[in-house]
Structure formats: C-alpha cells, structure tokens
Scaffold this motif. Sequence first.
Motif, PDB file in Angstrom:
ATOM      1  N   ALA A  44       0.769  -1.215   0.156  1.00 18.70           N
ATOM      2  CA  ALA A  44       0.133  -0.084  -0.069  1.00 18.70           C
ATOM      3  C   ALA A  44       0.864   1.319   0.009  1.00 18.70           C
ATOM      4  N   ARG A  45       2.074   1.181   0.750  1.00 21.88           N
ATOM      5  CA  ARG A  45       2.748   2.394   0.941  1.00 21.88           C
ATOM      6  C   ARG A  45       3.454   2.687  -0.368  1.00 21.88           C
ATOM      7  N   ASP A  48       1.077   3.889  -3.183  1.00 23.69           N
ATOM      8  CA  ASP A  48       0.818   5.489  -2.839  1.00 23.69           C
ATOM      9  C   ASP A  48       1.913   6.407  -3.208  1.00 23.69           C
ATOM     10  N   GLN A  52       2.090   9.147  -6.184  1.00 25.21           N
ATOM     11  CA  GLN A  52       2.282  10.522  -5.741  1.00 25.21           C
ATOM     12  C   GLN A  52       3.493  11.039  -7.071  1.00 25.21           C
ATOM     13  N   TYR A  66      -3.405   4.415  -8.808  1.00 29.20           N
ATOM     14  CA  TYR A  66      -2.361   3.895  -8.025  1.00 29.20           C
ATOM     15  C   TYR A  66      -2.950   4.100  -6.596  1.00 29.20           C
ATOM     16  N   PHE A  67      -3.592   5.372  -6.391  1.00 30.61           N
ATOM     17  CA  PHE A  67      -4.107   5.472  -5.159  1.00 30.61           C
ATOM     18  C   PHE A  67      -5.258   4.331  -4.740  1.00 30.61           C
ATOM     19  N   SER A  70      -3.720   1.339  -3.774  1.00 29.36           N
ATOM     20  CA  SER A  70      -3.171   1.353  -2.503  1.00 29.36           C
ATOM     21  C   SER A  70      -4.192   1.082  -1.462  1.00 29.36           C
ATOM     22  N   LEU A  71      -5.528   1.821  -1.760  1.00 29.33           N
ATOM     23  CA  LEU A  71      -6.682   1.648  -0.704  1.00 29.33           C
ATOM     24  C   LEU A  71      -7.280   0.343  -0.799  1.00 29.33           C
ATOM     25  N   ASP A  78      -2.974   8.474   4.238  1.00 29.61           N
ATOM     26  CA  ASP A  78      -2.330   9.182   2.871  1.00 29.61           C
ATOM     27  C   ASP A  78      -2.958   8.914   1.506  1.00 29.61           C
ATOM     28  N   ALA A  79      -3.466   7.761   1.370  1.00 30.06           N
ATOM     29  CA  ALA A  79      -4.081   7.221   0.174  1.00 30.06           C
ATOM     30  C   ALA A  79      -5.232   8.106  -0.180  1.00 30.06           C
ATOM     31  N   HIS A  82      -4.239  11.669  -0.777  1.00 30.06           N
ATOM     32  CA  HIS A  82      -3.653  11.868  -2.130  1.00 30.06           C
ATOM     33  C   HIS A  82      -4.702  11.536  -3.470  1.00 30.06           C
ATOM     34  N   ARG A  83      -5.708  10.757  -3.170  1.00 30.05           N
ATOM     35  CA  ARG A  83      -6.712  10.553  -4.342  1.00 30.05           C
ATOM     36  C   ARG A  83      -7.581  11.570  -4.290  1.00 30.05           C
TER      37      ARG A  83
END
Length: 230
Positions: A44-45, A48, A52, A66-67, A70-71, A78-79, A82-83
Amino acid sequence: IAILLLLAGLNPDPDALIAEGRYEEARTALSATLEATEAPTERARLLDRIGQTWLFEGRWWKAESYFARSLDAVETADAHLHRGQAYFGAGRAATLDGTALGAEIRSLMNDAAREIRRAVEMRRGDAAAWVALGLAERYRLDTEAEIVALKKALELAPGHPEAAIHLAWRLAQQGDPKAAREILLSVREEERSTDHWKRLGRLAAGAGEDDVAVDCYTRAGLSDPNDRQV
C-alpha cells in the motif's frame, strides 16, 4: 566501500530521486521493490508513493489509479488524501482549460471532498489535509465548510502559510479585510511568500496605510524579482 557504492547505484533511493524531480527513475525503483513485496501494508505504501510521482507530474488519472490500488491493499489516510488531491487536480485542470461541463467538475470536486474528508477522519491532526479539504469545499461552493476546514488547519498549526493565505482570501471576499490581514500577519515573516506580501500590500493600501503597502510590495519584489505584478 566500493561495493557499498556499487550497491547504492544499483538500488537508488526513490525519495532522493523524487526530490530531484527524477520521477520516472523513482517509479522504476519503486515498482521493482513492489514486485518483490508481499506484505499488504508495504505494498500500500509503495503504490501510494508511485501514485505521488504521477501526482507531481499532473497526471491526475494515472495517479488516481495507484491510490485506488493502494486503498485496495490497506486503507490509509495518506492514500485517501492523495486520491482526493488527484480528483481535485483533475477538476481544477478541467475548470481552467474548459474541457468538462459544470456537472462533471462538481462531481470531481465532490469526489475530492469525499476522499479528503475520509483522510481527516482517520488523521484529524493533519493540518495539510484540512487545507486540502478547505480548497475542495471552495470549489464545491460550500463557503461555510471551506472556512471551517481552513480555521481547523490554523487551529492545529497556527501560522500555517497555506491555510492563512486561503482563509485570508475568503475573509477579504466576505468584506472583512481586518480579519484577513490579521490572519496573514500570523505567518512568520520568513515563511511569507510573494503572494503573502502582495496581499498584505493590497490590504494595507485599502486601509489607507500607503507606507505599509509600499513596504509589503517591496518585500514581495525582493522575494520574487521576476514577478511583474509587484
């Protein structure tokens, strides 16, 4: 030492590459690590972080994909943040270049606000997330929610430059230049941008304080000699 240097060259630091604006190389390094990683939290990291890099390049939908991945792996603040920023960027870009209808832009801003709200629910002490929420609410035309979010950011981080400049703009728009000026002055001088000084100059001029206005515009010019509007 030579072996360590060689290994460092074979395994470049993605964060260092991102800091240098070498996003494609960073994606290559991150993707290689991702392929060898099974742990959901680390995947996930990495997803994310790859997202970015696309966000930094203004590739909003590539970033969003990508976000989302990640989720799917692990839900993180964070995700979501950023999403939300990806949706916001897509909506703002469409607003500026006229490539979408009003309803489509509102839908994107609704998506942005939804994601960022989830981020602040998960991490309520994140001032930057509250600023992002305030901007999303501004584009949704929800002035009350915008002000609440920006004030929350300043409550969490007094003198936060970005929160201050956006809240000051809104207060000035609402006809309260005194409050707008107080908000801008809460930012430490060394953290004030060219735009901060220009806005302070306009507010001082509006209050009839010509000497203060000249000083602010002078400081704005010193912080960015190439700004032709100073």
